[in-house]
Scaffold this motif. Structure first.
Motif, PDB file in Angstrom:
ATOM      1  N   SER A 196      -0.402   5.001  -2.177  1.00  0.00           N
ATOM      2  CA  SER A 196       0.671   4.197  -2.756  1.00  0.00           C
ATOM      3  C   SER A 196       0.427   3.921  -4.232  1.00  0.00           C
ATOM      4  CB  SER A 196       0.796   2.874  -1.995  1.00  0.00           C
ATOM      5  OG  SER A 196       1.775   2.045  -2.566  1.00  0.00           O
ATOM      6  N   LYS A 197      -0.800   3.630  -4.595  1.00  0.00           N
ATOM      7  CA  LYS A 197      -1.116   3.319  -5.992  1.00  0.00           C
ATOM      8  C   LYS A 197      -0.840   4.522  -6.892  1.00  0.00           C
ATOM      9  CE  LYS A 197      -4.665   1.156  -8.840  1.00  0.00           C
ATOM     10  NZ  LYS A 197      -5.995   0.492  -8.850  1.00  0.00           N
ATOM     11  N   ILE A 198      -1.253   5.705  -6.449  1.00  0.00           N
ATOM     12  CA  ILE A 198      -1.014   6.926  -7.224  1.00  0.00           C
ATOM     13  C   ILE A 198       0.485   7.196  -7.335  1.00  0.00           C
ATOM     14  CG2 ILE A 198      -1.350   9.427  -7.272  1.00  0.00           C
ATOM     15  CD1 ILE A 198      -4.031   8.922  -5.822  1.00  0.00           C
ATOM     16  N   TYR A 199       1.170   7.070  -6.208  1.00  0.00           N
ATOM     17  CA  TYR A 199       2.612   7.333  -6.179  1.00  0.00           C
ATOM     18  C   TYR A 199       3.367   6.401  -7.112  1.00  0.00           C
ATOM     19  CZ  TYR A 199       7.298   7.997  -4.208  1.00  0.00           C
ATOM     20  OH  TYR A 199       8.633   8.268  -4.046  1.00  0.00           O
ATOM     21  N   ASN A 200       3.024   5.126  -7.084  1.00  0.00           N
ATOM     22  CA  ASN A 200       3.737   4.157  -7.910  1.00  0.00           C
ATOM     23  C   ASN A 200       3.480   4.361  -9.402  1.00  0.00           C
ATOM     24  OD1 ASN A 200       5.310   2.136  -6.238  1.00  0.00           O
ATOM     25  ND2 ASN A 200       3.367   2.131  -5.141  1.00  0.00           N
ATOM     26  N   ARG A 201       2.331   4.885  -9.745  1.00  0.00           N
ATOM     27  CA  ARG A 201       2.080   5.203 -11.161  1.00  0.00           C
ATOM     28  C   ARG A 201       2.991   6.339 -11.623  1.00  0.00           C
ATOM     29  NH1 ARG A 201      -4.465   4.834 -12.357  1.00  0.00           N
ATOM     30  NH2 ARG A 201      -4.644   2.570 -12.056  1.00  0.00           N
ATOM     31  N   ILE A 202       3.188   7.313 -10.760  1.00  0.00           N
ATOM     32  CA  ILE A 202       4.082   8.421 -11.098  1.00  0.00           C
ATOM     33  C   ILE A 202       5.524   7.914 -11.216  1.00  0.00           C
ATOM     34  CG2 ILE A 202       5.022  10.626 -10.312  1.00  0.00           C
ATOM     35  CD1 ILE A 202       2.332  11.090  -8.867  1.00  0.00           C
ATOM     36  N   VAL A 203       5.934   7.091 -10.260  1.00  0.00           N
ATOM     37  CA  VAL A 203       7.297   6.546 -10.277  1.00  0.00           C
ATOM     38  C   VAL A 203       7.520   5.699 -11.531  1.00  0.00           C
ATOM     39  CG1 VAL A 203       8.887   4.972  -9.103  1.00  0.00           C
ATOM     40  CG2 VAL A 203       7.556   6.629  -7.772  1.00  0.00           C
ATOM     41  N   SER A 204       6.507   4.964 -11.952  1.00  0.00           N
ATOM     42  CA  SER A 204       6.628   4.145 -13.166  1.00  0.00           C
ATOM     43  C   SER A 204       6.924   5.018 -14.377  1.00  0.00           C
ATOM     44  CB  SER A 204       5.339   3.347 -13.389  1.00  0.00           C
ATOM     45  OG  SER A 204       5.133   2.412 -12.355  1.00  0.00           O
ATOM     46  N   LYS A 205       6.282   6.174 -14.455  1.00  0.00           N
ATOM     47  CA  LYS A 205       6.544   7.107 -15.554  1.00  0.00           C
ATOM     48  C   LYS A 205       7.988   7.598 -15.495  1.00  0.00           C
ATOM     49  CE  LYS A 205       2.366   7.402 -17.352  1.00  0.00           C
ATOM     50  NZ  LYS A 205       2.061   7.030 -18.770  1.00  0.00           N
ATOM     51  N   MET A 206       8.474   7.869 -14.302  1.00  0.00           N
ATOM     52  CA  MET A 206       9.848   8.333 -14.142  1.00  0.00           C
ATOM     53  C   MET A 206      10.859   7.252 -14.521  1.00  0.00           C
ATOM     54  SD  MET A 206       9.313  10.240 -10.469  1.00  0.00           S
ATOM     55  CE  MET A 206      11.047  10.645 -10.254  1.00  0.00           C
ATOM     56  N   ALA A 207      10.544   6.012 -14.173  1.00  0.00           N
ATOM     57  CA  ALA A 207      11.483   4.906 -14.384  1.00  0.00           C
ATOM     58  C   ALA A 207      11.441   4.358 -15.806  1.00  0.00           C
ATOM     59  CB  ALA A 207      11.194   3.785 -13.391  1.00  0.00           C
ATOM     60  N   GLY A 208      10.314   4.541 -16.466  1.00  0.00           N
ATOM     61  CA  GLY A 208      10.167   3.974 -17.805  1.00  0.00           C
ATOM     62  C   GLY A 208       9.821   2.502 -17.803  1.00  0.00           C
ATOM     63  N   VAL A 209       9.526   1.961 -16.618  1.00  0.00           N
ATOM     64  CA  VAL A 209       9.081   0.567 -16.485  1.00  0.00           C
ATOM     65  C   VAL A 209       7.968   0.531 -15.449  1.00  0.00           C
ATOM     66  CG1 VAL A 209      11.299  -0.472 -17.104  1.00  0.00           C
ATOM     67  CG2 VAL A 209      10.833   0.082 -14.711  1.00  0.00           C
ATOM     68  N   ARG A 210       7.138  -0.491 -15.510  1.00  0.00           N
ATOM     69  CA  ARG A 210       6.039  -0.625 -14.561  1.00  0.00           C
ATOM     70  C   ARG A 210       6.592  -0.995 -13.187  1.00  0.00           C
ATOM     71  NH1 ARG A 210       0.587  -2.291 -14.847  1.00  0.00           N
ATOM     72  NH2 ARG A 210      -0.279  -2.180 -12.716  1.00  0.00           N
ATOM     73  N   ILE A 211       6.283  -0.170 -12.198  1.00  0.00           N
ATOM     74  CA  ILE A 211       6.667  -0.427 -10.811  1.00  0.00           C
ATOM     75  C   ILE A 211       5.407  -0.368  -9.965  1.00  0.00           C
ATOM     76  CG2 ILE A 211       7.910   0.466  -8.801  1.00  0.00           C
ATOM     77  CD1 ILE A 211      10.107   1.404 -10.660  1.00  0.00           C
ATOM     78  N   ASN A 212       5.156  -1.430  -9.225  1.00  0.00           N
ATOM     79  CA  ASN A 212       3.922  -1.521  -8.441  1.00  0.00           C
ATOM     80  C   ASN A 212       4.090  -1.158  -6.973  1.00  0.00           C
ATOM     81  OD1 ASN A 212       1.885  -2.698 -10.383  1.00  0.00           O
ATOM     82  ND2 ASN A 212       3.536  -4.190 -10.599  1.00  0.00           N
ATOM     83  N   ASP A 213       5.336  -1.228  -6.460  1.00  0.00           N
ATOM     84  CA  ASP A 213       5.492  -1.069  -5.006  1.00  0.00           C
ATOM     85  C   ASP A 213       6.916  -0.638  -4.668  1.00  0.00           C
ATOM     86  OD1 ASP A 213       4.894  -1.099  -2.338  1.00  0.00           O
ATOM     87  OD2 ASP A 213       4.675  -3.274  -2.175  1.00  0.00           O
TER      88      ASP A 213
END
Length: 223
Positions: free
Chosen positions: A129-146
């Protein structure tokens, strides 16, 4: 609308529904509970009918066969036509009190994600989950933790969106599409507890691989 996806949750869903009713009534806003029964082979729907048949606040949408994450979560957000929609998993790992915690943010934000700061899952699922959320944060342009937690979103942001994911990527797809239409985004810390009955499927290798595959297709614009 509190949308609850359920697949073989006969032992978990009844106490959850009672808790949701209690919390929503205490909040004091108009609400409905929308349950998506994803082709359960146990008595999930039977026990719901036994306890809540005819209840004016509760409706059930039935899949005749198991359709999986994508279609089920998509239905949770696209079928109800209320001003606000959130998902709450039928396994009862997210206490209903989270509804109040998230609803308190609707005066300032339009996209509200929950964050399991004390997540009751094994180390493997936490790491993935931690790895996935870091990738998603890059896609979103904002920090997403979960991103795979609870989402509360203003329906107007996604009303005309056709979601295409058939995997666990659906949580991310909905959040990313909503964020395209609003920068009023926040995360709130949520309550989380261990699953009492049944087993989760989110950490299975097949589930992870299908999610990664759809994430790549989304980035490439071919999903």
């Amino acid at each position: 609308t509190v949308s609850i996806p359920a697949y073989n949750e006969e032992k978990n869903i009844i106490p959850l529904i009672y808790d949701v009713l209690d919390v929503c009534e205490r909040i004091g806003t108009d609400f409905q509970i929308f349950i998506v029964n994803d082709g359960s082979t146990d008595d999930t729907e039977a026990v719901i009918q036994q306890h809540f048949a005819g209840h004016s606040r509760i409706s059930i949408h039935r899949h005749l066969k198991n359709m999986g994450f994508g279609q089920t979560i998509s239905d949770c957000f696209t079928i109800p036509d209320s001003e606000w929609i959130m998902n709450l998993s039928g396994d009862n790992q997210f206490p209903a009190e989270n509804i109040r915690i998230m609803f308190e943010q609707t005066g300032s934000y339009e996209v509200i994600l929950g964050n399991r700061t004390r997540r009751h899952d094994n180390l493997y699922r936490k790491l993935v989950s931690k790895i996935y959320n870091r990738i998603v944060s890059k896609m979103a342009g904002v920090r997403i933790n979960d991103v795979s937690s609870i989402l509360l979103v203003k329906k107007a942001l996604i009303r005309n969106t056709e979601f295409k994911s058939t995997s666990g990527f659906i949580h991310t797809e909905i959040a990313l599409e909503a964020l395209k239409h609003s920068s009023r985004f926040t995360e709130v810390d949520l309550l989380h507890k261990e699953r009492e009955y049944g087993t989760a499927s989110g950490g299975k290798l097949r589930t992870i691989l299908s999610t990664i595959s759809e994430m790549i297709k989304y980035v490439l614009g071919i999903l």
